[in-house]
Design a protein around this motif. Structure first.
Motif, PDB file in Angstrom:
ATOM      1  N   ASP A 171       0.756  -1.019  -0.174  1.00  0.00           N
ATOM      2  CA  ASP A 171      -0.349  -0.258   0.220  1.00  0.00           C
ATOM      3  C   ASP A 171       0.870   1.349  -0.084  1.00  0.00           C
ATOM      4  OD1 ASP A 171      -2.439  -0.776  -0.146  1.00  0.00           O
ATOM      5  OD2 ASP A 171      -2.422  -1.938   2.242  1.00  0.00           O
TER       6      ASP A 171
ATOM      7  N   LYS B 185      -4.420  -1.683  -7.386  1.00  0.00           N
ATOM      8  CA  LYS B 185      -5.162  -0.714  -7.740  1.00  0.00           C
ATOM      9  C   LYS B 185      -5.307   0.796  -7.129  1.00  0.00           C
ATOM     10  CE  LYS B 185      -8.242  -4.100  -4.825  1.00  0.00           C
ATOM     11  NZ  LYS B 185      -8.330  -4.658  -2.774  1.00  0.00           N
ATOM     12  N   ASN B 186      -5.278   1.619  -8.452  1.00  0.00           N
ATOM     13  CA  ASN B 186      -4.973   2.893  -8.535  1.00  0.00           C
ATOM     14  C   ASN B 186      -5.826   3.738  -9.283  1.00  0.00           C
ATOM     15  OD1 ASN B 186      -3.477   1.184 -10.891  1.00  0.00           O
ATOM     16  ND2 ASN B 186      -3.557   3.755 -10.801  1.00  0.00           N
ATOM     17  N   PRO B 187      -5.446   4.913  -9.269  1.00  0.00           N
ATOM     18  CA  PRO B 187      -5.917   5.843  -9.162  1.00  0.00           C
ATOM     19  C   PRO B 187      -6.019   6.279 -11.149  1.00  0.00           C
ATOM     20  CG  PRO B 187      -5.406   7.493  -7.862  1.00  0.00           C
ATOM     21  CD  PRO B 187      -5.002   5.755  -7.684  1.00  0.00           C
TER      22      PRO B 187
ATOM     23  N   ALA C 298      -0.153   4.262   0.507  1.00  0.00           N
ATOM     24  CA  ALA C 298      -1.175   5.072   1.140  1.00  0.00           C
ATOM     25  C   ALA C 298      -1.102   7.160   0.722  1.00  0.00           C
ATOM     26  CB  ALA C 298      -1.568   5.261   2.476  1.00  0.00           C
ATOM     27  N   LYS C 299       0.127   7.438  -0.075  1.00  0.00           N
ATOM     28  CA  LYS C 299       0.475   8.901   0.213  1.00  0.00           C
ATOM     29  C   LYS C 299       0.008   8.648  -1.190  1.00  0.00           C
ATOM     30  CE  LYS C 299       3.453  12.101  -1.148  1.00  0.00           C
ATOM     31  NZ  LYS C 299       5.308  12.603  -1.749  1.00  0.00           N
ATOM     32  N   ASP C 300      -0.270   7.955  -2.240  1.00  0.00           N
ATOM     33  CA  ASP C 300      -0.341   8.242  -3.752  1.00  0.00           C
ATOM     34  C   ASP C 300      -2.063   7.212  -3.916  1.00  0.00           C
ATOM     35  OD1 ASP C 300       2.013   9.638  -4.203  1.00  0.00           O
ATOM     36  OD2 ASP C 300       2.987   7.712  -4.156  1.00  0.00           O
ATOM     37  N   LYS C 301      -2.325   6.894  -2.974  1.00  0.00           N
ATOM     38  CA  LYS C 301      -3.547   6.303  -3.042  1.00  0.00           C
ATOM     39  C   LYS C 301      -3.583   4.938  -4.182  1.00  0.00           C
ATOM     40  CE  LYS C 301      -6.634  10.099  -2.187  1.00  0.00           C
ATOM     41  NZ  LYS C 301      -7.300  11.011  -2.764  1.00  0.00           N
ATOM     42  N   ILE C 302      -2.234   4.285  -4.344  1.00  0.00           N
ATOM     43  CA  ILE C 302      -1.635   2.937  -5.161  1.00  0.00           C
ATOM     44  C   ILE C 302      -1.723   1.859  -3.472  1.00  0.00           C
ATOM     45  CG2 ILE C 302      -0.356   2.075  -6.679  1.00  0.00           C
ATOM     46  CD1 ILE C 302       0.220   5.056  -7.203  1.00  0.00           C
ATOM     47  N   SER C 303      -2.312   0.791  -4.465  1.00  0.00           N
ATOM     48  CA  SER C 303      -1.775  -0.260  -3.577  1.00  0.00           C
ATOM     49  C   SER C 303      -1.661  -1.451  -5.007  1.00  0.00           C
ATOM     50  CB  SER C 303      -3.396  -1.458  -2.973  1.00  0.00           C
ATOM     51  OG  SER C 303      -3.753  -2.563  -2.308  1.00  0.00           O
TER      52      SER C 303
END
Length: 171
Positions: A5, A74-76, A7-12
């Motif tokens: 994770d 998972k990522n934006p 988290a700062k980049d909203k990436i898992s």
């Protein structure tokens, strides 16, 4: 299977290894480590032949992760995600997993380009590179048109046979 994770980049980032229970704490420091990058439009399942090869599996720590927008990662979606970002992601994954300097195996045009950029940015982290790709065409406009046509066919194919034909073109 494990996720890393960011988290700062909203990436898992989903990753797999040949280590017991995919636990990075089981990294054998007496074996060299290979970080393997899968090809474009694929995921780490594509790397099963490498993970099942006893010549690699028995002698190396093998680690692979699903690239951005591939597989279980998972990522934006970001319009700024380019090959330099992919190179930085290689670094971030290796630092977060606390990998020692490693060998890098890249499969496909974009992973090869990202691997070369990674080596430019972090030369001490990469012990060697195995770059497995066909060079891109000299006429880059042709390449862009081919990808556009392929994505158009995938998105708006009038029937299943044409989708299957498009998938075979990638293979």
């Amino acid at each position: 299977m494990p996720y890393l994770d960011l988290a700062k980049d909203k990436i898992s980032i989903w990753y797999t290894t040949n280590l017991k229970n995919d636990n990075i704490a089981n990294l054998d420091r007496n074996k060299p480590t290979i970080l393997i990058l899968h090809g474009m439009f694929l995921n780490t399942r594509f790397l099963a032949p490498q993970f099942n090869d006893p010549r690699l599996n028995d002698n190396f720590n093998l680690i692979a992760y699903d690239a951005m927008s591939c597989g279980k990662t998972k990522n934006p979606v970001s319009p700024y995600n380019d090959l330099w970002c992919q190179a930085a992601l290689i670094a971030q994954v290796s630092f977060e997993l606390k990998l020692p300097p490693f060998h890098l195996m890249a499969n496909g045009m974009n992973p090869v380009a990202a691997a070369m950029r990674f080596n430019i940015l972090f030369p001490g982290r990469c012990l060697s590179m195995s770059l497995n790709s066909i060079p891109g065409p000299l006429d880059i406009d042709w390449c862009a048109k081919a990808y556009t046509d392929l994505l158009q066919l995938w998105s708006f194919a009038p029937n299943l046979e044409q989708i299957e034909e498009a998938c075979m073109e990638v293979a």
